[in-house]
Design a protein around this motif. Structure first.
Motif, PDB file in Angstrom:
ATOM      1  N   ASN A 176      38.595   9.329  -6.776  1.00 41.80           N
ATOM      2  CA  ASN A 176      37.134   9.333  -6.793  1.00 41.80           C
ATOM      3  C   ASN A 176      36.669   7.971  -7.285  1.00 41.80           C
ATOM      4  O   ASN A 176      37.003   7.561  -8.411  1.00 41.80           O
ATOM      5  N   VAL A 177      35.892   7.289  -6.461  1.00 45.06           N
ATOM      6  CA  VAL A 177      35.489   5.914  -6.777  1.00 45.06           C
ATOM      7  C   VAL A 177      34.249   5.844  -7.656  1.00 45.06           C
ATOM      8  O   VAL A 177      33.815   4.755  -8.029  1.00 45.06           O
ATOM      9  N   GLY A 178      33.673   7.010  -8.010  1.00 48.76           N
ATOM     10  CA  GLY A 178      32.480   7.002  -8.841  1.00 48.76           C
ATOM     11  C   GLY A 178      31.220   6.716  -8.035  1.00 48.76           C
ATOM     12  O   GLY A 178      31.230   6.754  -6.805  1.00 48.76           O
ATOM     13  N   SER A 179      30.146   6.407  -8.726  1.00 45.47           N
ATOM     14  CA  SER A 179      28.842   6.234  -8.090  1.00 45.47           C
ATOM     15  C   SER A 179      28.268   4.849  -8.365  1.00 45.47           C
ATOM     16  O   SER A 179      28.270   4.387  -9.505  1.00 45.47           O
ATOM     17  N   VAL A 180      27.761   4.227  -7.299  1.00 42.00           N
ATOM     18  CA  VAL A 180      27.063   2.949  -7.453  1.00 42.00           C
ATOM     19  C   VAL A 180      25.692   3.170  -8.110  1.00 42.00           C
ATOM     20  O   VAL A 180      25.327   2.498  -9.068  1.00 42.00           O
ATOM     21  N   GLY A 181      24.948   4.149  -7.608  1.00 46.77           N
ATOM     22  CA  GLY A 181      23.544   4.262  -7.993  1.00 46.77           C
ATOM     23  C   GLY A 181      23.208   5.268  -9.052  1.00 46.77           C
ATOM     24  O   GLY A 181      22.101   5.223  -9.616  1.00 46.77           O
ATOM     25  N   GLN A 182      24.130   6.194  -9.363  1.00 45.81           N
ATOM     26  CA  GLN A 182      23.825   7.203 -10.376  1.00 45.81           C
ATOM     27  C   GLN A 182      25.095   7.735 -11.041  1.00 45.81           C
ATOM     28  O   GLN A 182      25.470   8.900 -10.867  1.00 45.81           O
ATOM     29  N   PRO A 183      25.782   6.914 -11.829  1.00 45.73           N
ATOM     30  CA  PRO A 183      26.964   7.394 -12.551  1.00 45.73           C
ATOM     31  C   PRO A 183      26.618   8.561 -13.482  1.00 45.73           C
ATOM     32  O   PRO A 183      25.502   8.620 -14.027  1.00 45.73           O
ATOM     33  N   ARG A 184      27.577   9.459 -13.655  1.00 49.53           N
ATOM     34  CA  ARG A 184      27.338  10.631 -14.506  1.00 49.53           C
ATOM     35  C   ARG A 184      28.466  10.844 -15.515  1.00 49.53           C
ATOM     36  O   ARG A 184      28.697  11.953 -15.972  1.00 49.53           O
ATOM     37  N   ASP A 185      29.154   9.777 -15.867  1.00 52.74           N
ATOM     38  CA  ASP A 185      30.262   9.887 -16.817  1.00 52.74           C
ATOM     39  C   ASP A 185      29.901   9.326 -18.179  1.00 52.74           C
ATOM     40  O   ASP A 185      30.771   9.007 -18.981  1.00 52.74           O
ATOM     41  N   GLY A 186      28.605   9.224 -18.453  1.00 46.70           N
ATOM     42  CA  GLY A 186      28.157   8.702 -19.726  1.00 46.70           C
ATOM     43  C   GLY A 186      28.091   7.189 -19.791  1.00 46.70           C
ATOM     44  O   GLY A 186      27.753   6.625 -20.836  1.00 46.70           O
ATOM     45  N   ASP A 187      28.391   6.538 -18.693  1.00 48.24           N
ATOM     46  CA  ASP A 187      28.347   5.073 -18.592  1.00 48.24           C
ATOM     47  C   ASP A 187      27.359   4.738 -17.475  1.00 48.24           C
ATOM     48  O   ASP A 187      27.617   5.018 -16.308  1.00 48.24           O
ATOM     49  N   ARG A 189      26.497   2.008 -16.128  1.00 42.92           N
ATOM     50  CA  ARG A 189      26.805   0.875 -15.250  1.00 42.92           C
ATOM     51  C   ARG A 189      27.289   1.361 -13.875  1.00 42.92           C
ATOM     52  O   ARG A 189      27.976   2.383 -13.782  1.00 42.92           O
ATOM     53  N   LEU A 190      26.946   0.621 -12.833  1.00 38.59           N
ATOM     54  CA  LEU A 190      27.394   0.966 -11.481  1.00 38.59           C
ATOM     55  C   LEU A 190      28.908   1.016 -11.426  1.00 38.59           C
ATOM     56  O   LEU A 190      29.599   0.356 -12.207  1.00 38.59           O
ATOM     57  N   CYS A 191      29.428   1.801 -10.496  1.00 43.92           N
ATOM     58  CA  CYS A 191      30.869   2.007 -10.401  1.00 43.92           C
ATOM     59  C   CYS A 191      31.293   2.071  -8.935  1.00 43.92           C
ATOM     60  O   CYS A 191      30.627   2.702  -8.114  1.00 43.92           O
ATOM     61  N   PHE A 192      32.387   1.399  -8.603  1.00 40.32           N
ATOM     62  CA  PHE A 192      33.010   1.533  -7.287  1.00 40.32           C
ATOM     63  C   PHE A 192      34.463   1.091  -7.388  1.00 40.32           C
ATOM     64  O   PHE A 192      34.931   0.704  -8.465  1.00 40.32           O
TER      65      PHE A 192
END
Length: 235
Positions: A176-187, A189-192
């Protein structure tokens, strides 16, 4: 080949623009988008147009599907998601709606599978949160690695054993590459992710962006304040 895999942009133009800026510095050969370009955020048209212009491989997410294909799916969404997607459906141009409608549910190349939710039934929009849930899914694809988004929670799930920070060519994975626009792991910052098919290595990217601007625009467009607050804290 170095592949940047982005997902769950959710109409967050500031995050997407920053992600592309980072990608330009990473010697990337191809970009794949795992869907949910729209929903929640204030710039659906701008985000769709950027993806249309810059990304060759794009799969459909559940928000893309609900907005462009079957609005009855919105009844399964939270009230905030439903409100933002109804607004998105109204403001998207015809061309952008048609683009979302045309997207496939899966893409496969280089012995890699790309899907928004889960390989078993991509159109059922199942979530993969745990290793146990992930391991059920391995029987439904043949590729070495399946890249997903949907949960907004980055993670690497091996078919057997535990992930030790390195990709073993002898083991299959769901990533799972995470979310660019709406992370939900408590961080917030954008994620990919970036995957190298030559060295068989995976890198997770996190970066700050102008999240305050993205948040303010959500409120300015009359969308739920909850959506503006959550991107500030990554939940």
């Amino acid at each position: 080949m170095r592949i940047a895999i982005i997902s769950d942009i959710h109409s967050n133009l500031e995050a997407l623009t920053k992600a592309f800026e980072i990608i330009e510095t990473k010697n990337i050969d191809e970009i794949v988008c795992l869907g949910d370009i729209v929903g929640y955020g204030a710039n659906p048209n701008e985000c769709v147009e950027l993806i249309r212009k810059r990304v060759k491989y794009v799969v459909m997410g559940n928000h893309d599907y609900a907005v462009a294909v079957d609005p009855t799916e919105l009844f399964y969404f939270s009230s905030h998601a439903r409100e933002s997607d109804l607004w998105t459906r109204e403001v998207l141009t015809k061309e952008n709606l048609e683009f979302l409608k045309s997207l496939p549910l899966t893409i496969s190349f280089k012995n890699l599978l790309f899907v928004h939710s889960a390989p078993a039934q991509p159109k059922e929009w199942e979530y993969i949160f745990t290793e146990a849930q992930a391991r059920i899914q391995f029987q439904y694809f043949n590729e070495k690695i399946c890249f997903i988004g949907h949960s907004h929670l980055p993670g690497v799930f091996p078919e057997k054993g535990t992930y030790n920070g390195k990709i073993d060519k002898n083991i299959r994975y769901i990533i799972n590459v995470g979310s660019v626009g709406q992370p939900r792991d408590g961080d917030w910052r954008l994620c990919f992710g970036i995957f190298d098919t030559d060295t068989w290595t995976y890198e997770q990217i996190r970066s700050e962006y102008d999240v305050e601007k993205a948040s303010i625009k959500i409120i300015q467009n009359g969308l739920p304040e909850f959506l503006a607050r959550r991107i500030l804290v990554g939940v």
